[in-house]
Design a protein around this motif. Structure first.
Motif, PDB file in Angstrom:
ATOM      1  N   TRP A 121       0.821  -1.215   0.000  1.00 61.62           N
ATOM      2  CA  TRP A 121       0.000   0.000   0.000  1.00 61.62           C
ATOM      3  C   TRP A 121       0.854   1.263   0.000  1.00 61.62           C
ATOM      4  CZ3 TRP A 121      -3.260  -2.443   4.417  1.00 61.62           C
ATOM      5  CH2 TRP A 121      -4.193  -3.344   3.876  1.00 61.62           C
ATOM      6  N   ILE A 122       2.008   1.216   0.649  1.00 61.74           N
ATOM      7  CA  ILE A 122       2.934   2.357   0.624  1.00 61.74           C
ATOM      8  C   ILE A 122       3.353   2.625  -0.809  1.00 61.74           C
ATOM      9  CG2 ILE A 122       5.278   3.100   1.266  1.00 61.74           C
ATOM     10  CD1 ILE A 122       4.776   1.464   3.940  1.00 61.74           C
ATOM     11  N   ASP A 123       3.755   1.580  -1.498  1.00 67.35           N
ATOM     12  CA  ASP A 123       4.159   1.722  -2.903  1.00 67.35           C
ATOM     13  C   ASP A 123       2.998   2.202  -3.770  1.00 67.35           C
ATOM     14  OD1 ASP A 123       6.722   0.908  -2.279  1.00 67.35           O
ATOM     15  OD2 ASP A 123       6.412  -1.165  -2.961  1.00 67.35           O
ATOM     16  N   GLU A 124       1.828   1.610  -3.560  1.00 64.29           N
ATOM     17  CA  GLU A 124       0.654   1.958  -4.366  1.00 64.29           C
ATOM     18  C   GLU A 124       0.283   3.432  -4.208  1.00 64.29           C
ATOM     19  OE1 GLU A 124      -4.098   0.857  -4.469  1.00 64.29           O
ATOM     20  OE2 GLU A 124      -2.703  -0.658  -3.706  1.00 64.29           O
ATOM     21  N   THR A 125       0.239   3.920  -2.983  1.00 68.79           N
ATOM     22  CA  THR A 125      -0.159   5.312  -2.775  1.00 68.79           C
ATOM     23  C   THR A 125       0.928   6.283  -3.218  1.00 68.79           C
ATOM     24  OG1 THR A 125       0.516   5.156  -0.441  1.00 68.79           O
ATOM     25  CG2 THR A 125      -1.826   4.806  -0.945  1.00 68.79           C
ATOM     26  N   ALA A 126       2.187   5.905  -3.068  1.00 69.41           N
ATOM     27  CA  ALA A 126       3.276   6.764  -3.541  1.00 69.41           C
ATOM     28  C   ALA A 126       3.244   6.867  -5.065  1.00 69.41           C
ATOM     29  CB  ALA A 126       4.619   6.231  -3.065  1.00 69.41           C
ATOM     30  N   GLN A 127       3.063   5.731  -5.723  1.00 67.67           N
ATOM     31  CA  GLN A 127       3.050   5.726  -7.192  1.00 67.67           C
ATOM     32  C   GLN A 127       1.824   6.428  -7.763  1.00 67.67           C
ATOM     33  OE1 GLN A 127       3.642   1.668  -8.472  1.00 67.67           O
ATOM     34  NE2 GLN A 127       5.673   1.560  -7.546  1.00 67.67           N
ATOM     35  N   ASP A 130       0.166  10.204  -4.073  1.00 63.25           N
ATOM     36  CA  ASP A 130      -0.269  10.626  -2.734  1.00 63.25           C
ATOM     37  C   ASP A 130       0.821  10.311  -1.715  1.00 63.25           C
ATOM     38  OD1 ASP A 130      -1.521  11.269  -0.371  1.00 63.25           O
ATOM     39  OD2 ASP A 130      -3.247   9.954  -0.676  1.00 63.25           O
ATOM     40  N   PRO A 131       1.881  11.132  -1.708  1.00 61.76           N
ATOM     41  CA  PRO A 131       2.982  10.860  -0.786  1.00 61.76           C
ATOM     42  C   PRO A 131       2.598  11.003   0.688  1.00 61.76           C
ATOM     43  CG  PRO A 131       3.304  12.988  -1.838  1.00 61.76           C
ATOM     44  CD  PRO A 131       2.118  12.338  -2.508  1.00 61.76           C
ATOM     45  N   SER A 132       1.597  11.810   1.000  1.00 64.22           N
ATOM     46  CA  SER A 132       1.202  11.983   2.402  1.00 64.22           C
ATOM     47  C   SER A 132       0.566  10.716   2.960  1.00 64.22           C
ATOM     48  CB  SER A 132       0.246  13.161   2.545  1.00 64.22           C
ATOM     49  OG  SER A 132       0.917  14.365   2.213  1.00 64.22           O
TER      50      SER A 132
END
Length: 167
Positions: A121-127, A130-132
């Motif tokens: 999920w970290i990777d998914e949201t960063a990509q 949505d870095p926050s």
């Protein structure tokens, strides 16, 4: 989604809301399992594990709160009722786990699975842009990894990883 002046595009917010809702349901589910263990633990290490589980429960509740607040800030509605968690996590057992090793083993598996989901999920949201949200999930991931380490330190599972390699 509710209207918001948040700068992220609505499709990015919608994706992050879905991720955060899954993470929130998992965190609540784990917090409840930890508290159930806290109440029912017995054995020679009772007080140490009883106190450990109380702390882990508090940390997981803090993580759930942080993720729910981010979800709402993005225009979502945080679904944290027992019914919504049960719907989101249909495979969750309702059995009360007795015995120190079975309980800790179940918690270790739960924390490890949550940790793996968080990395994805970290990777998914960063990509998605949505870095926050990625940062919120990274904070939770650090807590989950530390908690997993604490749980493993109380079991014989601490000596061998699931892949069979020495820790």
């Amino acid at each position: 989604m509710t209207p918001t002046f948040n700068k992220l595009p609505s499709n990015v917010r919608a994706g992050s809301i879905d991720v955060l809702q899954n993470a929130l349901a998992t965190a609540i589910d784990l917090a409840l399992l930890v508290k159930q263990g806290h109440w029912n633990i017995k054995g020679p290490s009772f007080i140490a594990i009883h106190q450990l589980l109380d702390g882990l429960n508090a940390e997981m509740h803090d993580a759930a709160d942080t993720m729910a607040e981010r979800l709402v800030a993005l225009g979502g509605v945080a679904a944290g009722s027992t019914a919504s968690v049960a719907e989101a996590r249909p495979g969750t057992s309702t059995d009360i786990i007795s015995g120190q090793e079975p309980l800790l083993g179940t918690l270790i598996e739960g924390y490890a699975a949550f940790g793996a989901d968080l990395v994805a999920w970290i990777d998914e949201t960063a990509q998605s842009g949505d870095p926050s949200t990625s940062d919120v999930l990274t904070e939770v991931s650090r807590m989950v990894d530390k908690s997993l380490w604490f749980l493993e330190a109380h079991t014989s599972q601490a000596t061998t990883s699931p892949q069979g390699a020495s820790s």
